[in-house]
Design a protein around this motif. Structure first.
Motif, PDB file in Angstrom:
ATOM      1  N   SER A   1       7.427  -3.942  13.503  1.00 14.91           N
ATOM      2  CA  SER A   1       8.062  -3.668  12.212  1.00 14.91           C
ATOM      3  C   SER A   1       8.951  -2.439  12.370  1.00 14.91           C
ATOM      4  O   SER A   1       8.866  -1.718  13.383  1.00 14.91           O
TER       5      SER A   1
ATOM      6  N   CYS B   1       8.980  -4.110   5.290  1.00 16.46           N
ATOM      7  CA  CYS B   1       8.234  -3.362   6.304  1.00 16.46           C
ATOM      8  C   CYS B   1       6.773  -3.210   5.887  1.00 16.46           C
ATOM      9  O   CYS B   1       6.471  -2.555   4.897  1.00 16.46           O
TER      10      CYS B   1
ATOM     11  N   GLN C   1       6.369  -7.835   4.113  1.00 16.89           N
ATOM     12  CA  GLN C   1       6.588  -8.440   5.441  1.00 16.89           C
ATOM     13  C   GLN C   1       5.519  -9.496   5.715  1.00 16.89           C
ATOM     14  O   GLN C   1       4.322  -9.243   5.532  1.00 16.89           O
TER      15      GLN C   1
END
Ligand code: 5GP
Ligand code: ZN
Length: 112
Positions: free
Chosen positions: A49, A87, A93
């Motif tokens: 990430s 993120c 995410q």
């Protein structure tokens, strides 16, 4: 990396509709578009990430952004676009191979 959907898209074991590829990145249409044009841009390195970026791996981010305009134009985006990075879990995410969403093809609403 094993069991990473985006690594599998890079190695071709999962098919995708590619729009741009070079030695450092790949861009392909999102399977579940969130805008009339929705491309996912990924580094050809398994960075989990944006939270784990360092000076060296950030070069992938610079490269992806340096190509984004060209990619947007190649898929017919004319009047601007939005680049999104989700993120971490609370950031939305779902695929833990860092990626940037390139969204366009209409006037996008306010974020949030
Ligand atoms: P995230 O939610 O992690 O920011 O974004 C992951 C994105 O990857 C989602 O928009 C999802 O639709 C897309 N995606 C997940 N699996 C696949 C796939 O196998 N092929 C393609 N083209 N997109 C995928
Ligand atoms: Zn990966």
């Amino acid at each position: 990396m094993d069991n990473c959907v985006f690594c599998k898209i890079i190695d071709g074991s999962i098919p995708s509709k590619k729009v741009y590829e070079d030695d450092k990145m790949l861009a392909f249409y999102d399977i579940e578009p969130a805008a009339p044009v929705h491309v996912v841009m990924i580094p050809k390195a398994h960075i989990k990430s944006a939270d784990e970026l360092d000076e060296q791996s950030s070069l992938y981010v610079a490269h992806i952004f340096s190509k984004a305009g060209e990619i947007a134009r190649s898929v017919g985006i004319k009047n601007g676009y939005r680049i999104v990075n989700n993120c971490g879990a609370d950031g939305g995410q779902t695929v833990f191979h860092m990626h940037f969403h390139l969204l366009g093809g209409k006037t996008l609403g306010k974020m949030g």
